[in-house]
Design an enzyme around this catalytic site. Structure first.
Site, PDB file in Angstrom:
ATOM      1  N   ASN A 164       7.872  -9.749  -2.658  1.00 35.19           N
ATOM      2  CA  ASN A 164       7.536 -11.176  -2.862  1.00 35.19           C
ATOM      3  C   ASN A 164       6.032 -11.384  -3.041  1.00 35.19           C
ATOM      4  OD1 ASN A 164       6.465 -10.856  -0.345  1.00 35.19           O
ATOM      5  ND2 ASN A 164       7.619 -12.504   0.643  1.00 35.19           N
ATOM      6  N   LYS A 171      10.587  -4.890  14.300  1.00 38.58           N
ATOM      7  CA  LYS A 171      10.852  -3.514  13.868  1.00 38.58           C
ATOM      8  C   LYS A 171      11.785  -2.794  14.847  1.00 38.58           C
ATOM      9  CE  LYS A 171       8.478  -2.900   9.998  1.00 38.58           C
ATOM     10  NZ  LYS A 171       9.068  -2.351   8.759  1.00 38.58           N
ATOM     11  N   TYR A 179       6.064  -8.454  14.966  1.00 39.78           N
ATOM     12  CA  TYR A 179       6.175  -7.195  14.224  1.00 39.78           C
ATOM     13  C   TYR A 179       6.870  -6.127  15.074  1.00 39.78           C
ATOM     14  CZ  TYR A 179       4.611  -3.266  11.283  1.00 39.78           C
ATOM     15  OH  TYR A 179       4.563  -2.156  10.470  1.00 39.78           O
ATOM     16  N   PHE A 201       0.826  -1.220   0.000  1.00 35.80           N
ATOM     17  CA  PHE A 201       0.000   0.000   0.000  1.00 35.80           C
ATOM     18  C   PHE A 201       0.862   1.273   0.000  1.00 35.80           C
ATOM     19  CE2 PHE A 201      -2.030   3.035   3.115  1.00 35.80           C
ATOM     20  CZ  PHE A 201      -2.759   3.701   2.151  1.00 35.80           C
ATOM     21  N   ARG A 249      -7.274  -3.900   8.330  1.00 37.93           N
ATOM     22  CA  ARG A 249      -7.172  -2.827   9.317  1.00 37.93           C
ATOM     23  C   ARG A 249      -8.481  -2.043   9.378  1.00 37.93           C
ATOM     24  NH1 ARG A 249      -1.147  -1.006   7.730  1.00 37.93           N
ATOM     25  NH2 ARG A 249      -1.947  -1.706   5.712  1.00 37.93           N
ATOM     26  N   VAL A 267      12.851 -10.439   0.495  1.00 38.51           N
ATOM     27  CA  VAL A 267      13.997  -9.647   0.976  1.00 38.51           C
ATOM     28  C   VAL A 267      14.835 -10.393   2.017  1.00 38.51           C
ATOM     29  CG1 VAL A 267      13.087  -7.343   0.469  1.00 38.51           C
ATOM     30  CG2 VAL A 267      12.535  -8.452   2.668  1.00 38.51           C
ATOM     31  N   THR A 291      11.399 -11.135   7.981  1.00 38.76           N
ATOM     32  CA  THR A 291      11.347 -10.034   7.010  1.00 38.76           C
ATOM     33  C   THR A 291      11.811  -8.736   7.659  1.00 38.76           C
ATOM     34  OG1 THR A 291       9.494 -11.089   5.908  1.00 38.76           O
ATOM     35  CG2 THR A 291       9.826  -8.759   5.443  1.00 38.76           C
TER      36      THR A 291
END
Ligand code: UDP
Length: 308
Positions: free
Chosen positions: A32, A147, A143, A11, A184, A57, A90
């Site tokens: 991907n 991050k 996540y 997005f 979301r 990646v 990732t």
């Protein structure tokens, strides 16, 4: 300039790539397609300066580029929790590979970090100095911690190898072109309202978020990467217009003229109770501030879904 955009089919990656192409740059996208959309690639392929490589990646990648935007990672809680080990790989290994490329080629890199590094915050609004309150073991940790580790890598590459890396902490972002199954809240509620189905509210709807229109965010990302001075801290990018999720739902009902009702289900584990960016640093460093008010942005999303 020739930009590498990892996650360019997603997005934000799509909107960023399109803006760069419209500004006359070349864009190489690595994705991907785990959550990226083929329709985004089709739209970008209209530009002759766009190149796509389908690759994960987490495998090392090499290319000639002048700068990197590292955006590859699922970002919707439903998506990133579906395959949490892949999400963590990732976020961490993907960022490591991007940083290695930036180091080898001596090119700048922008890292897409997230407000999720603040977890369920005890400090409000969240400024960059706040260390966060993040579960290490919960369902969002893949996540959030991924991050956070990626941010650590970025500043270690800056310290150890003098890589010119900038870190943007991106708060909730929305706009046309989100995947129909994005999961979301804005996408769910608008889809439900347009179908006159019940709007699904998690918890009592009193939790807050602050939503930034994607064009505003893209402008901030480009400005941040373009800064020539070294920035040794992350920079929040988001819209400080905070509201409760129940107010968002009622707003969407009005804007869509929907007859839908609200239904309530339990709040997901570790769902943050409040979130609002302090953007003083971005305002000072970049002269950046979001311009699109929520109502205007929501109307654009509603229109784009109706057109679809
Ligand atoms: N949410 C909701 N209904 C939905 C989807 C999400 O009430 O259909 C809530 C969710 O529990 C959270 C907020 O909306 O409190 C924002 O969720 P989203 O998944 O958009 O992003 P997050 O900010 O949690 O990453």
């Amino acid at each position: 300039m020739r930009y590498l955009v990892t996650g360019g089919a997603g997005f934000i990656g799509f909107h960023l790539s399109r803006t760069l192409l419209q500004n006359g740059h070349d864009v190489l996208c690595i994705d991907n397609l785990s959550t990226g959309q083929a329709s985004n690639l089709a739209a970008l392929s209209d530009f002759s300066a766009f190149t796509f490589i389908r690759q994960d990646v987490t495998e090392p990648f090499f290319c000639d580029a002048d700068a990197i935007f590292n955006l590859a990672c699922p970002a919707s809680p439903v998506h990133y929790q579906r395959t949490p080990v892949d999400t963590l790989k990732t976020a961490v290994i993907g960022t490591l590979n991007a940083l290695e490329l930036a180091r080898q080629q001596s090119i700048p890199m922008l890292q897409a970090s997230t407000s999720e590094v603040y977890g369920d915050p005890a400090v409000h609004p969240q400024h960059e100095g706040y260390q966060g309150s993040v579960s290490i073991t919960g369902p969002r940790a893949c996540y959030d911690e991924g991050k956070r580790c990626a941010e650590t890598l970025c500043f270690d590459f800056q310290r150890q190898y003098q890589v010119d890396v900038k870190v943007a902490r991106i708060f909730n972002t929305y706009g046309p072109g989100m995947a129909p199954d994005d999961g979301r809240v804005i996408m769910n509620l608008i889809n439900q309202a347009l179908a006159d189905e019940p709007l699904t509210l998690y918890g009592d709807g009193q939790q807050t978020r602050s939503f930034c229109y994607v064009d505003d965010l893209v402008a901030g990302l480009i400005k941040l990467l373009g800064l020539t001075q070294q920035i040794s801290e992350p920079v929040n990018l988001g819209n400080p217009e905070e509201l409760r999720i129940i107010d968002l739902a009622n707003h969407i009902l009005k804007l869509t003229n929907s007859r839908s009702e609200l239904t309530f289900s339990p709040l997901p584990v570790d769902d943050p109770h409040q979130r609002c960016p302090d953007i003083a640093l971005a305002e000072t460093l970049l002269g950046w501030t979001p311009r699109i008010p929520l109502q205007q942005g929501l109307l654009r999303v509603i229109q784009s879904i109706r057109n679809r």
